[in-house]
Scaffold this motif. Sequence first.
Motif, PDB file in Angstrom:
ATOM      1  N   ASP A  48      48.838 -10.000 -81.224  1.00 17.39           N
ATOM      2  CA  ASP A  48      50.253 -10.320 -81.044  1.00 17.39           C
ATOM      3  C   ASP A  48      50.354 -11.112 -79.749  1.00 17.39           C
ATOM      4  N   ARG A  49      51.558 -11.303 -79.216  1.00 17.85           N
ATOM      5  CA  ARG A  49      51.661 -12.208 -78.076  1.00 17.85           C
ATOM      6  C   ARG A  49      51.074 -11.633 -76.796  1.00 17.85           C
ATOM      7  N   SER A  50      50.724 -10.336 -76.839  1.00 20.48           N
ATOM      8  CA  SER A  50      50.132  -9.756 -75.634  1.00 20.48           C
ATOM      9  C   SER A  50      48.623  -9.952 -75.602  1.00 20.48           C
ATOM     10  N   ARG A 142      49.396 -19.810 -81.309  1.00 21.93           N
ATOM     11  CA  ARG A 142      48.166 -19.988 -80.535  1.00 21.93           C
ATOM     12  C   ARG A 142      48.389 -19.551 -79.089  1.00 21.93           C
ATOM     13  N   PRO A 143      47.380 -18.888 -78.514  1.00 22.10           N
ATOM     14  CA  PRO A 143      47.548 -18.305 -77.179  1.00 22.10           C
ATOM     15  C   PRO A 143      47.936 -19.313 -76.102  1.00 22.10           C
ATOM     16  N   ASP A 144      47.422 -20.543 -76.171  1.00 23.00           N
ATOM     17  CA  ASP A 144      47.778 -21.470 -75.091  1.00 23.00           C
ATOM     18  C   ASP A 144      49.251 -21.852 -75.157  1.00 23.00           C
ATOM     19  N   LEU A 145      49.784 -22.033 -76.358  1.00 15.18           N
ATOM     20  CA  LEU A 145      51.210 -22.342 -76.444  1.00 15.18           C
ATOM     21  C   LEU A 145      52.053 -21.125 -76.075  1.00 15.18           C
ATOM     22  N   GLN A 146      51.573 -19.937 -76.440  1.00 13.76           N
ATOM     23  CA  GLN A 146      52.324 -18.737 -76.072  1.00 13.76           C
ATOM     24  C   GLN A 146      52.368 -18.578 -74.552  1.00 13.76           C
ATOM     25  N   ARG A 147      51.271 -18.937 -73.904  1.00 14.59           N
ATOM     26  CA  ARG A 147      51.255 -18.905 -72.426  1.00 14.59           C
ATOM     27  C   ARG A 147      52.271 -19.892 -71.863  1.00 14.59           C
ATOM     28  N   ASN A 148      52.302 -21.101 -72.444  1.00 12.70           N
ATOM     29  CA  ASN A 148      53.254 -22.103 -71.955  1.00 12.70           C
ATOM     30  C   ASN A 148      54.695 -21.652 -72.142  1.00 12.70           C
ATOM     31  N   MET A 149      54.984 -21.052 -73.279  1.00  8.81           N
ATOM     32  CA  MET A 149      56.349 -20.591 -73.534  1.00  8.81           C
ATOM     33  C   MET A 149      56.726 -19.480 -72.562  1.00  8.81           C
ATOM     34  N   LYS A 150      55.748 -18.640 -72.255  1.00 15.26           N
ATOM     35  CA  LYS A 150      56.001 -17.546 -71.319  1.00 15.26           C
ATOM     36  C   LYS A 150      56.281 -18.103 -69.928  1.00 15.26           C
ATOM     37  N   LEU A 151      55.463 -19.082 -69.535  1.00 12.13           N
ATOM     38  CA  LEU A 151      55.679 -19.699 -68.229  1.00 12.13           C
ATOM     39  C   LEU A 151      57.054 -20.340 -68.162  1.00 12.13           C
ATOM     40  N   ARG A 152      57.420 -21.024 -69.221  1.00 13.80           N
ATOM     41  CA  ARG A 152      58.726 -21.678 -69.257  1.00 13.80           C
ATOM     42  C   ARG A 152      59.846 -20.657 -69.126  1.00 13.80           C
TER      43      ARG A 152
END
Length: 597
Positions: A48-50, A142-152
């Motif tokens: 999941d996103r974690s 995908r984890p890299d996009l999920q990281r970007n969304m989290k940062l945003r």
Amino acid sequence: MAESMKGMHRTCRVAEVTEEMIGKEITLMGWVQKSRNKGGIIFVDLRDRSGIMQLIFDSAKTDQETYDKAAKLRSEFVIAVKGVLQKRAGEANTKLTTGNLEVQVSYLRILSESEVPPFQIEENSKTKDEIRLQYRYLDLRRPDLQRNMKLRSEVAYYTREFFHNEGFMEIETPMLGKSTPEGARDYLVPSRVHPGSFYALPQSPQLFKQLLMCSGYDRYIQLARCFRDEDLRADRQPEFTQIDMELSFVDVDDVIDVNERFLKYLFKKTLNVDVKTPIPRMTWIEAMNRFGSDKPDVRFGMELVDVSDVVKDFDFVVFKNALAKRDGSVRGINVKGQGDMGRKQIDKLVEMAKGMGAGGLAYIQLKTDGTVKSSFAKFMTEDQEKALIEKMGGEKGDLLLFAADRNKIVWNVLGQLRLHFRDELHLVRKDDFNFLWIVEFPLLEWSDEENRYMAMHHPFTMPMEEDWDKIDTDPGSVRAKAYDITLNGNEIGGGSVRIHQDDIQEKMFQVLGFTKERAWSQFKFLLTAFKYGVPPHAGLAYGLDRLVMLMAQADTIRDVIAFPKVKDASDLMTEAPSRVEQKQLDELGLEVPPEEK
RNA sequence: GGCCCAGUGGCUCAGAUGGUUAGAGCGCCGCCCUGUCACGGCGGAGGUCAUCGGUUCGAUCCCGAUCUGGGUCGCCA
């Protein structure tokens, strides 16, 4: 077959388990990343996103029905599992944060099956943008996009938190507004109630935030959606988000001060990066002279050198013509260690320069064997050549490149070549965050196309008091109280002190070629508001998307926007824009060209 | 609108002076495997070589146009 989740309750996200939960029964839900069936024991990576948690289905420990069901699991199935969290019996996986844990599953439900996805859901996907964007909901897994969304999300959160604590109020401004033909093309929205009339989507909340200052709101902030109907780029989308602010009773230093503290706070909270303050400031003219850009990347040298004086007596018509022009000059850059570059590569550079508006590119190659090769050798004496090389700091092995034209072109050509070599020769690091204020922009910019001066920022920008007396004699030399904040050679924000005195505003409109009537018809509400007591005010706006892109070290702005558009401003997933039913058009009193077959 | 790059199984790519059956890795399907985690072993399916037209005895390959995506210039007060 999809099963209900009735009676099950997720304990936490899969990678949010804690040490205390070891030995306890927990319930997890998520997507099957991968299943490894060893025959007798099945390992399933649950995502999941974690993050990821390994699940174990052991034929010796689970009932047959559950085990058989587990054998049917495929990538991207959505499942719910109940089981005991345990320390891994086998080797730990050092690549996972949960690498020493696993769940011994006793109960499994398949909440949703999945077809085989068109591309694998994995980090660093090499799948082409077109397919990723068509299936954006999968790409976003995908984890890299999920990281970007989290940062945003965090950037937005800490921005609001910081400015709230500084006494700013977030106030929303309209999306349906009035079209203003200056500047970028507007997106238009037809009015049903007023056939033939249109709203425009905002390019920025500029005028509204100035009105809010008139209304006494003092300190305003908004994460504002903005729209510009212009062509896209790697760092430009037709709809984007600004961190937009405006302050009353302030001057340049006040705006810079609060924003330096903001950047320091934001980068510390989100990236744990320490931003050194005060952030250096450079005037626009210094930036142009030294780096050929109003958003210079100062992390490396290769600065521009003005050699106009040295070459003024050369018998070289290209240089002579350039120096005869208004604002003409000859400048060069020294590309260290590239003196032995081949003819083909040099030709490529010349082509690049031509593409940027130059007539050509002159060069001197100082080869490592001691010989000197120059494209304009026959137009200078040996002494002249020597003087030029010395002025450029040229040494054996260097490549000297020269552009000759009006300053605007010379700056642009050499500034862009400089960036070309930065990337080609890998002169900088991506994880280096170098901020720089650019201040004292020119107030006006001459437009050959319009044959008049245009506002470099916008028509409400305050000129610098010390230059104002030159507004009639030499308008081009008047500097503005305008400033940009740059990061690693990118403009991430810009703003200005606004005009609040009507005599200066009137003069500005006059210089810009507005008649009094046109200025009033265009900006009536603002000019009227200014008659009723307007405080001195100033503001700034960041491009949130571009800022997050740089923070995430992404190559394109699309990677920090959930549902971006492609080059022709269409959305590959929803297929917007689309044609509409005739009935809708009739209501709007609109006629559109027939569909092409 | 201009220029440049790319388009070959689901994904990423290779390929042939223009000539029989177009390959690889990953993925997928089946069987086997009780500690894998880039799992492994055996077997298998899957291609209008972006589209249309031209040249040719013959085109996925050459030529032209188009479409799609990317980059960039113009544009983005």
